[in-house]
Design a protein around this motif. Structure first.
Motif, PDB file in Angstrom:
ATOM      1  N   UNK A 157      32.903  35.048  29.576  1.00 30.19           N
ATOM      2  CA  UNK A 157      34.253  35.641  29.582  1.00 30.19           C
ATOM      3  C   UNK A 157      35.109  34.824  30.538  1.00 30.19           C
ATOM      4  N   UNK A 158      36.257  34.361  30.060  1.00 24.77           N
ATOM      5  CA  UNK A 158      37.127  33.510  30.871  1.00 24.77           C
ATOM      6  C   UNK A 158      38.516  34.109  31.007  1.00 24.77           C
ATOM      7  N   UNK A 159      39.215  33.706  32.075  1.00 26.99           N
ATOM      8  CA  UNK A 159      40.614  34.057  32.259  1.00 26.99           C
ATOM      9  C   UNK A 159      41.403  32.751  32.242  1.00 26.99           C
ATOM     10  N   UNK A 160      42.249  32.585  31.252  1.00 23.11           N
ATOM     11  CA  UNK A 160      43.001  31.343  31.058  1.00 23.11           C
ATOM     12  C   UNK A 160      42.070  30.120  31.088  1.00 23.11           C
ATOM     13  N   UNK A 161      40.863  30.293  30.561  1.00 23.68           N
ATOM     14  CA  UNK A 161      39.904  29.192  30.465  1.00 23.68           C
ATOM     15  C   UNK A 161      38.931  29.077  31.615  1.00 23.68           C
ATOM     16  N   UNK A 162      39.083  29.883  32.688  1.00 21.28           N
ATOM     17  CA  UNK A 162      38.210  29.806  33.866  1.00 21.28           C
ATOM     18  C   UNK A 162      37.166  30.926  33.817  1.00 21.28           C
ATOM     19  N   UNK A 163      35.874  30.608  33.978  1.00 20.07           N
ATOM     20  CA  UNK A 163      34.827  31.635  33.875  1.00 20.07           C
ATOM     21  C   UNK A 163      34.983  32.766  34.892  1.00 20.07           C
ATOM     22  N   UNK A 164      34.819  33.992  34.371  1.00 23.65           N
ATOM     23  CA  UNK A 164      34.837  35.198  35.201  1.00 23.65           C
ATOM     24  C   UNK A 164      33.462  35.836  35.293  1.00 23.65           C
ATOM     25  N   UNK A 165      32.664  35.693  34.222  1.00 27.26           N
ATOM     26  CA  UNK A 165      31.363  36.345  34.184  1.00 27.26           C
ATOM     27  C   UNK A 165      30.822  36.364  32.770  1.00 27.26           C
ATOM     28  N   UNK A 178      38.282  34.352  25.772  1.00 26.94           N
ATOM     29  CA  UNK A 178      39.289  34.085  26.798  1.00 26.94           C
ATOM     30  C   UNK A 178      40.357  35.173  26.797  1.00 26.94           C
ATOM     31  N   UNK A 179      40.724  35.623  28.000  1.00 31.93           N
ATOM     32  CA  UNK A 179      41.801  36.591  28.167  1.00 31.93           C
ATOM     33  C   UNK A 179      42.873  35.994  29.071  1.00 31.93           C
ATOM     34  N   UNK A 180      44.100  36.354  28.835  1.00 33.37           N
ATOM     35  CA  UNK A 180      45.199  35.910  29.691  1.00 33.37           C
ATOM     36  C   UNK A 180      45.158  36.663  31.016  1.00 33.37           C
ATOM     37  N   UNK A 181      45.622  36.001  32.083  1.00 33.43           N
ATOM     38  CA  UNK A 181      45.567  36.605  33.421  1.00 33.43           C
ATOM     39  C   UNK A 181      46.377  37.888  33.517  1.00 33.43           C
ATOM     40  N   UNK A 182      47.439  38.000  32.707  1.00 35.27           N
ATOM     41  CA  UNK A 182      48.290  39.195  32.776  1.00 35.27           C
ATOM     42  C   UNK A 182      47.950  40.218  31.698  1.00 35.27           C
ATOM     43  N   UNK A 183      46.790  40.058  31.039  1.00 28.82           N
ATOM     44  CA  UNK A 183      46.436  40.961  29.941  1.00 28.82           C
ATOM     45  C   UNK A 183      45.737  42.210  30.457  1.00 28.82           C
ATOM     46  N   UNK A 184      45.822  43.268  29.675  1.00 25.95           N
ATOM     47  CA  UNK A 184      45.096  44.487  29.994  1.00 25.95           C
ATOM     48  C   UNK A 184      43.595  44.288  29.795  1.00 25.95           C
ATOM     49  N   UNK A 185      43.235  43.412  28.833  1.00 30.69           N
ATOM     50  CA  UNK A 185      41.817  43.175  28.552  1.00 30.69           C
ATOM     51  C   UNK A 185      41.075  42.615  29.766  1.00 30.69           C
ATOM     52  N   UNK A 186      41.709  41.655  30.479  1.00 32.43           N
ATOM     53  CA  UNK A 186      41.005  41.067  31.608  1.00 32.43           C
ATOM     54  C   UNK A 186      40.815  42.088  32.720  1.00 32.43           C
TER      55      UNK A 186
END
Length: 448
Positions: free
Chosen positions: A420-428, A391-399
């Motif tokens: 891979x998730x952003x704040x718990x939501x799947x991205x891919x 999981x990555x935060x929405x404001x992170x450089x990693x996401x």
């Protein structure tokens, strides 16, 4: 300043009256309203306050919100995760008037780019079936991508003429949305280039097309079913006159009230409504809800699709992937198209001969001895349905690096396919190998 077509201006002055016409033309000096709809399958409306945008409710849509020009929701990772769909606020009224229910079979007959289809999918909640059709090959790709990002599982995306659809879907659907191609007068403020494309000849041509499309929709509707017809134009030939003509040639149909009628202006026909840009925060629209009598005799039966059992080695490979990566095995009818594995809805008609872009929930690709999951599989997952995630935060450089397609070094153990998730939501998907997350975000979707 928008240069409105002269003949359009003359007609609107004649039909509106001086007071209304003055307010109507003054609205073209104002900015268009910006809107988005939250995805109820991923986020609740109560979470709107936690969104990093300035959101205020759209009165006629329970999941709809206005945002400000300063907000840029299309450039946020939450958009890539399918938490919302960016949509003009008046356009949200169409599916609110249709009101699909879980378990319904619903057709979006003129579906691109996907606003109405994603709205329908939100109502269905992965129960029933959504068929999203788009006649133009250049637009169907965007439609397919949008329903994929939304996370819809129970879908069929087709690229056909309405006439061809009637051959396979007679009296098949509970509800049909006909957001008909039109002369686009209601979008002049939002899309000034539409002014250059307008002519009285285009109005007449669109009205002719709409007559044929509505007639085809009538064939595909079950007895007792509902069609919502809509346009984003003001021309009576494409709106009230179109509906009058349809009712005259289809006596088995009648007009019904629209639940959100209080927010809009009554049309010339009882139970039809107009959305005027000078009377609400949105662009121009017309809506009519048509009910087919329940006692209409069905003369043609749907021939159901025949599916072959999944080869045992393919099932074994896929179930092995699920055991290692997911907490469940997707249920439904499995279909293999070449090396691509799908789950399709029960009761589909024969599809051979139709141009099908997406036949169901795309699970991934079957290789000789392994399974590669699809982007659609990741985006349709719900919390708790995967075993390994980062999981990555929405404001992170990693996401942002992930969305750009870069591989990442991560402080975690384990190996294999990882959500891979952003704040718990799947991205891919990513693939963990010795502390490195190899990027599997689709190349065509990557941020630049």
């Amino acid at each position: 300043m928008i240069a409105l077509p002269e003949r359009f201006v003359e007609r609107m002055k004649r039909t509106m009256g001086e007071k209304d016409a003055k307010a109507f033309f003054a609205s073209y000096q104002e900015s268009s309203a910006h809107g988005l709809r939250l995805n109820p399958g991923k986020v609740s409306c109560e979470a709107a306050n936690a969104m990093p945008f300035s959101l205020t409710p759209v009165p006629w849509c329970s999941t709809g919100f206005y945002y400000t020009e300063e907000d840029r929701p299309g450039k946020h990772p939450y958009h890539a995760a399918g938490l919302y769909y960016i949509q003009e606020p008046s356009a949200m009224a169409v599916i609110e008037a249709l009101r699909p229910e879980p378990g319904d079979k619903v057709l979006d007959l003129c579906a691109a780019p996907g606003g109405k289809s994603t709205h329908i999918a939100g109502y269905l909640g992965n129960e029933g079936l959504l068929v999203a059709n788009e006649i133009h090959p250049s637009r169907v790709k965007a439609l397919s991508e949008n329903v994929e990002r939304w996370g819809a599982r129970n879908i069929l995306v087709t690229n056909e003429t309405p006439g061809r659809m009637t051959e396979r879907f007679p009296a098949f659907f509970d509800k049909i949305a006909v957001d008909a191609p039109c002369s686009g007068e209601g979008m002049f403020r939002k899309l000034p280039e539409a002014c250059e494309d307008w002519s009285e000849g285009k109005v007449a041509h669109c009205a002719e097309m709409q007559t044929d499309i509505l007639a085809d929709a009538a064939v595909m509707l079950k007895p007792g079913g509902v069609i919502v017809y809509s346009t984003c134009t003001f021309a009576q030939e494409e709106n009230e006159v179109q509906i009058k003509s349809f009712l005259a040639t289809h006596p088995e149909f009648s007009l019904e009230p629209i639940a959100q009628e209080a927010y809009f202006t009554p049309g010339e026909l009882q139970h039809t409504v107009r959305l005027w840009p000078h009377k609400l925060r949105g662009e121009g629209h017309f809506l009519a809800r048509l009910r087919k009598r329940a006692d209409v005799e069905i003369t043609e039966e749907v021939q159901e699709a025949k599916t072959k059992p999944l080869p045992p080695d393919v099932r074994k490979i896929f179930e092995s992937f699920c055991k290692e990566t997911l907490t469940f095995v997707p249920e439904g009818v499995y279909v293999l198209f070449g090396d691509q594995l799908y789950v399709i809805a029960d009761g589909l008609p024969r599809l051979n001969g139709l141009k099908v872009t997406r036949v169901g929930w795309h699970l991934g690709k079957v290789k000789k001895d392994r399974f590669e999951p699809s982007h659609a599989l990741a985006l349709a997952l719900r919390s708790g349905e995967w075993k390994r995630g980062i999981d990555f935060a929405a404001d992170s450089e990693e996401v942002r690096r992930y969305l750009r397609g870069e591989s990442l070094f991560v402080d975690t153990t384990g190996k294999g396919w990882t959500v891979v998730t952003v704040d718990g939501y799947p991205l891919g998907w990513g693939k963990l190998v010795q502390g490195q997350l190899k990027n599997h975000y689709p190349k065509g979707l990557r941020w630049v």
